[in-house]
Design a protein around this motif. Structure first.
Motif, PDB file in Angstrom:
ATOM      1  N   ASP A   1      -4.018   3.396   3.562  1.00 54.87           N
ATOM      2  CA  ASP A   1      -3.500   2.051   3.812  1.00 54.87           C
ATOM      3  C   ASP A   1      -4.357   0.976   3.159  1.00 54.87           C
ATOM      4  OD1 ASP A   1      -1.562   3.308   5.268  1.00 54.87           O
ATOM      5  OD2 ASP A   1      -2.197   2.569   7.224  1.00 54.87           O
ATOM      6  N   HIS A   2      -5.080   1.329   2.110  1.00 51.96           N
ATOM      7  CA  HIS A   2      -5.986   0.389   1.460  1.00 51.96           C
ATOM      8  C   HIS A   2      -5.218  -0.766   0.810  1.00 51.96           C
ATOM      9  CE1 HIS A   2      -4.961   1.533  -2.695  1.00 51.96           C
ATOM     10  NE2 HIS A   2      -4.905   2.774  -2.269  1.00 51.96           N
ATOM     11  N   PRO A   3      -5.869  -1.926   0.684  1.00 50.38           N
ATOM     12  CA  PRO A   3      -5.242  -3.018  -0.069  1.00 50.38           C
ATOM     13  C   PRO A   3      -5.089  -2.617  -1.532  1.00 50.38           C
ATOM     14  CG  PRO A   3      -7.543  -3.525   0.379  1.00 50.38           C
ATOM     15  CD  PRO A   3      -7.220  -2.276   1.162  1.00 50.38           C
TER      16      PRO A   3
ATOM     17  N   ASP B   1     -10.855   3.183   9.888  1.00 46.99           N
ATOM     18  CA  ASP B   1      -9.453   3.305  10.274  1.00 46.99           C
ATOM     19  C   ASP B   1      -8.657   3.854   9.102  1.00 46.99           C
ATOM     20  OD1 ASP B   1      -9.323   1.131   8.525  1.00 46.99           O
ATOM     21  OD2 ASP B   1      -9.005  -0.356  10.098  1.00 46.99           O
TER      22      ASP B   1
ATOM     23  N   PRO C   1       0.820  -1.220   0.000  1.00 40.98           N
ATOM     24  CA  PRO C   1       0.000   0.000   0.000  1.00 40.98           C
ATOM     25  C   PRO C   1       0.852   1.268   0.000  1.00 40.98           C
ATOM     26  CG  PRO C   1      -0.794  -1.579   1.629  1.00 40.98           C
ATOM     27  CD  PRO C   1       0.530  -2.078   1.156  1.00 40.98           C
TER      28      PRO C   1
ATOM     29  N   ASP D   1       2.709   1.799   7.362  1.00 36.49           N
ATOM     30  CA  ASP D   1       1.524   1.210   6.745  1.00 36.49           C
ATOM     31  C   ASP D   1       0.891   0.275   7.766  1.00 36.49           C
ATOM     32  OD1 ASP D   1      -0.260  -0.416   5.273  1.00 36.49           O
ATOM     33  OD2 ASP D   1       1.392  -1.658   4.556  1.00 36.49           O
ATOM     34  N   THR D   2      -0.348   0.555   8.164  1.00 34.37           N
ATOM     35  CA  THR D   2      -0.998  -0.229   9.218  1.00 34.37           C
ATOM     36  C   THR D   2      -1.729  -1.460   8.695  1.00 34.37           C
ATOM     37  OG1 THR D   2      -3.044   1.074   9.132  1.00 34.37           O
ATOM     38  CG2 THR D   2      -1.301   1.847  10.622  1.00 34.37           C
ATOM     39  N   LEU D   3      -1.727  -1.676   7.382  1.00 30.26           N
ATOM     40  CA  LEU D   3      -2.346  -2.881   6.839  1.00 30.26           C
ATOM     41  C   LEU D   3      -1.322  -4.020   6.796  1.00 30.26           C
ATOM     42  CD1 LEU D   3      -4.851  -4.210   5.554  1.00 30.26           C
ATOM     43  CD2 LEU D   3      -3.959  -3.499   3.330  1.00 30.26           C
ATOM     44  N   ALA D   4      -0.182  -3.786   6.160  1.00 31.47           N
ATOM     45  CA  ALA D   4       0.854  -4.816   6.055  1.00 31.47           C
ATOM     46  C   ALA D   4       2.014  -4.558   7.018  1.00 31.47           C
ATOM     47  CB  ALA D   4       1.384  -4.872   4.621  1.00 31.47           C
ATOM     48  N   TRP D   5       1.976  -3.419   7.741  1.00 27.61           N
ATOM     49  CA  TRP D   5       3.041  -3.015   8.661  1.00 27.61           C
ATOM     50  C   TRP D   5       4.395  -2.972   7.970  1.00 27.61           C
ATOM     51  CZ3 TRP D   5       1.526  -0.301  12.499  1.00 27.61           C
ATOM     52  CH2 TRP D   5       0.269  -0.544  13.067  1.00 27.61           C
TER      53      TRP D   5
ATOM     54  N   VAL E   1      -7.246   2.242   6.852  1.00 24.68           N
ATOM     55  CA  VAL E   1      -7.500   1.459   5.652  1.00 24.68           C
ATOM     56  C   VAL E   1      -8.723   1.990   4.911  1.00 24.68           C
ATOM     57  CG1 VAL E   1      -8.061  -0.831   4.752  1.00 24.68           C
ATOM     58  CG2 VAL E   1      -6.417  -0.587   6.626  1.00 24.68           C
TER      59      VAL E   1
END
Length: 283
Positions: free
Chosen positions: A248-250, A206, A31, A135-139, A208
């Motif tokens: 932070d979207h996929p 959030d 992301p 990035d809070t989705l994949a860190w 994302v």
């Protein structure tokens, strides 16, 4: 541990480092990240004489507590909040000179969600894939801030003249939409009703995505093969409740992208609290 920089005493509920984002890696599933309220982050950088690529701290609702390791200049922008240096109130949205060994408290947001703390010189942690953003989705990138972290700072630039407080005007709670590539998945009657419809911000929103709760949009059943997702894409899951994808979207998704939020309206998404209402306008 270096004596330079800024010590994190209390990171609050969620504080991360953000710059303009990690561009050019979506083909590998990474992301973009970056500050959600891009305007507020850019203002914070300008107030301390920074560059557009400097990393800043993004707080979430509850603020944070810092201790300086040397004299420095900082600015807090974004969500309104109380800012104190050694318990003395200082200006929001203005450059503030802070002595060494001072305690800086960025209070809880009185409205909005995210505040931004910029330091002269920027936060000089190592880049990961060309960015200092968390990035809070994949860190990917720096971890979320934790008590005891020391933030290294870069070389300060020249402060702007004059260092006057910025004027921050409230933004209307309206998100403008354009029809997306899968707009035909929405039944015509639902699409017509979307213009002017009001939605509440869902509690599970959030970095994302901004999840909206309101009039259900009737759509075709089923899913699509996964397709690329862009910032501001409005995806429509089977629940019929829209999701606006944020920084932070996929990078791919199988639900139809029925609309896209105007780029100028995305900063508002960063500051909408759960329960607040937002109107949609179809362009």
């Amino acid at each position: 541990m270096t004596r330079d920089g800024v010590l994190v005493v209390d990171p609050g509920p969620l504080s991360t480092l953000q710059d303009r984002g990690r561009r050019g890696w979506a083909h590998l599933g990474v992301p973009r990240a970056g500050a959600l309220d891009r305007g507020a982050a850019a203002l914070a950088r300008r107030l301390v004489g920074g560059t557009p690529d400097d990393a800043v701290v993004e707080t979430t609702v509850g603020g944070l507590v810092l201790r300086t390791r040397r004299a420095l200049t900082l600015a807090v922008t974004g969500a309104p909040c109380e800012v104190t240096v050694d318990r003395r109130g200082v200006a929001h949205s203005a450059p503030v000179t802070v002595p060494a060994d001072a305690v800086v408290r960025v209070g809880a947001a009185t409205s909005g969600v995210r505040s931004y703390v910029a330091f002269a010189g920027g936060v000089a942690v190592p880049e990961v894939l060309g960015s200092r953003s968390t990035d809070t989705l994949a860190w990917v990138g720096p971890p979320r801030l934790a008590a005891g972290d020391v933030l290294p700072l870069g070389r300060p630039g020249d402060l702007p003249e004059p260092p006057a407080a910025a004027v921050v005007r409230p933004r209307p709670s309206v998100l403008r939409l354009r029809r997306g590539p899968r707009g035909d998945w929405v039944e015509p009657s639902s699409w017509d009703a979307l213009d002017g419809a009001e939605y509440a911000v869902a509690p599970d929103s959030d970095r994302v995505g901004l999840r909206l709760d309101g009039p259900r949009l009737r759509r075709r059943p089923g899913e699509l093969p996964s397709e690329g997702i862009v910032l501001g894409a409005v995806q429509l899951p089977p629940s019929g409740q829209p999701v606006v994808f944020l920084a932070d979207h996929p990078t791919t998704g199988g639900y139809p992208v029925v609309a896209v939020v105007e780029d100028d309206d995305l900063d508002l998404c960063a500051q909408l609290r759960p329960g607040e209402r937002v109107a949609l306008r179809v362009l």
